[in-house]
Scaffold this motif. Structure first.
Motif, PDB file in Angstrom:
ATOM      1  N   ASN A 132       5.979  -0.212   1.742  1.00 19.29           N
ATOM      2  CA  ASN A 132       6.684  -1.107   2.660  1.00 19.29           C
ATOM      3  C   ASN A 132       6.339  -2.541   2.306  1.00 19.29           C
ATOM      4  O   ASN A 132       5.185  -2.850   2.007  1.00 19.29           O
ATOM      5  N   SER A 166      11.398  -0.538   3.593  1.00 21.45           N
ATOM      6  CA  SER A 166      10.691   0.617   3.056  1.00 21.45           C
ATOM      7  C   SER A 166      11.328   1.049   1.739  1.00 21.45           C
ATOM      8  O   SER A 166      12.545   1.181   1.643  1.00 21.45           O
ATOM      9  N   VAL A 190      -1.680   7.779  -2.765  1.00 18.61           N
ATOM     10  CA  VAL A 190      -1.589   7.402  -1.356  1.00 18.61           C
ATOM     11  C   VAL A 190      -2.828   6.593  -0.975  1.00 18.61           C
ATOM     12  O   VAL A 190      -3.955   6.964  -1.288  1.00 18.61           O
ATOM     13  N   GLY A 191      -2.615   5.456  -0.334  1.00 22.68           N
ATOM     14  CA  GLY A 191      -3.697   4.574   0.102  1.00 22.68           C
ATOM     15  C   GLY A 191      -4.027   3.469  -0.884  1.00 22.68           C
ATOM     16  O   GLY A 191      -4.735   2.529  -0.538  1.00 22.68           O
ATOM     17  N   THR A 227       2.079   4.819   0.850  1.00 25.61           N
ATOM     18  CA  THR A 227       1.924   5.748   1.970  1.00 25.61           C
ATOM     19  C   THR A 227       2.680   7.039   1.661  1.00 25.61           C
ATOM     20  O   THR A 227       3.612   7.048   0.858  1.00 25.61           O
ATOM     21  N   THR A 262       0.850  -1.184   0.000  1.00 23.20           N
ATOM     22  CA  THR A 262       0.000   0.000   0.000  1.00 23.20           C
ATOM     23  C   THR A 262       0.888   1.237   0.000  1.00 23.20           C
ATOM     24  O   THR A 262       1.838   1.329   0.779  1.00 23.20           O
TER      25      THR A 262
END
Length: 137
Positions: free
Chosen positions: A84, A89, A105-106, A73, A71
Motif C-alpha cells: 500500500n 493498494s 511479508v513484513g 502485506t 511494507t
C-alpha cells in the motif's frame, strides 16, 4: 392450441434429423474437419526479458516503470502479496521467484514495475502490479 403444437413438433423433427446426419454408420460422431491454411492465425512471438550476466534477470527497472515503496502485506487469498502507498493498494505479480522471495511479508521494499489494471487475478485485492525489480530497504 393445435396451431402452437404443430410448429414445435416440426422444429423438433428438424433438429433431430440434423443431429442424425452428423453421426456415422456405427453411431459415433463424425470426425471434425481438419483446419485449412486459411484457418491458421500467426501470433506474435513472445518478447525476451532483459537479462544480465549468465542469463539472470537484470532486476533493473524498465524505462517508464513506476516505483512504489512500502511494507509487504499478505492478501486475504493464499499467495497474494500487497503493498500500500499513497496511490492505493498494489497486488504484486512476479514472473521471477527470486524477486518474490525478496518481497517477504513484513519486509520494507522499493518495487519497480508497471500497473496492469485490466489483468485478471484470483486475489480480489489491489491493482495488479507486474514487478520488474525489488530492493529491500
Amino acid at each position: 392450441m393445435v396451431t402452437r403444437t404443430v410448429p414445435a413438433v416440426l422444429l423438433l423433427l428438424l433438429v433431430a434429423a440434423g443431429c442424425a446426419n452428423n453421426a456415422s454408420e456405427n453411431g459415433a460422431a463424425a470426425p471434425a474437419p481438419s483446419p485449412s491454411a486459411s484457418d491458421v492465425v500467426d501470433l506474435p512471438a513472445p518478447t525476451a526479458k532483459p537479462t544480465g550476466p549468465a542469463g539472470e534477470p537484470s532486476g533493473r527497472p524498465n524505462p517508464g516503470a513506476t516505483t512504489i515503496t512500502g511494507t509487504v502485506t499478505a492478501g486475504v487469498e493464499p499467495n497474494c502479496l500487497l503493498v500500500n502507498d499513497a496511490t492505493g493498494s498494489h497486488l504484486l505479480v512476479f514472473d521471477d521467484p527470486a524477486m518474490r522471495a525478496d518481497a517477504a511479508v513484513g519486509s520494507k521494499v522499493k518495487i519497480s514495475g508497471r500497473s496492469e489494471p485490466g489483468m485478471m487475478s484470483t486475489c480480489q485485492q489491489g491493482v495488479p502490479f507486474v514487478v520488474t525489480s525489488v530492493e529491500k530497504g
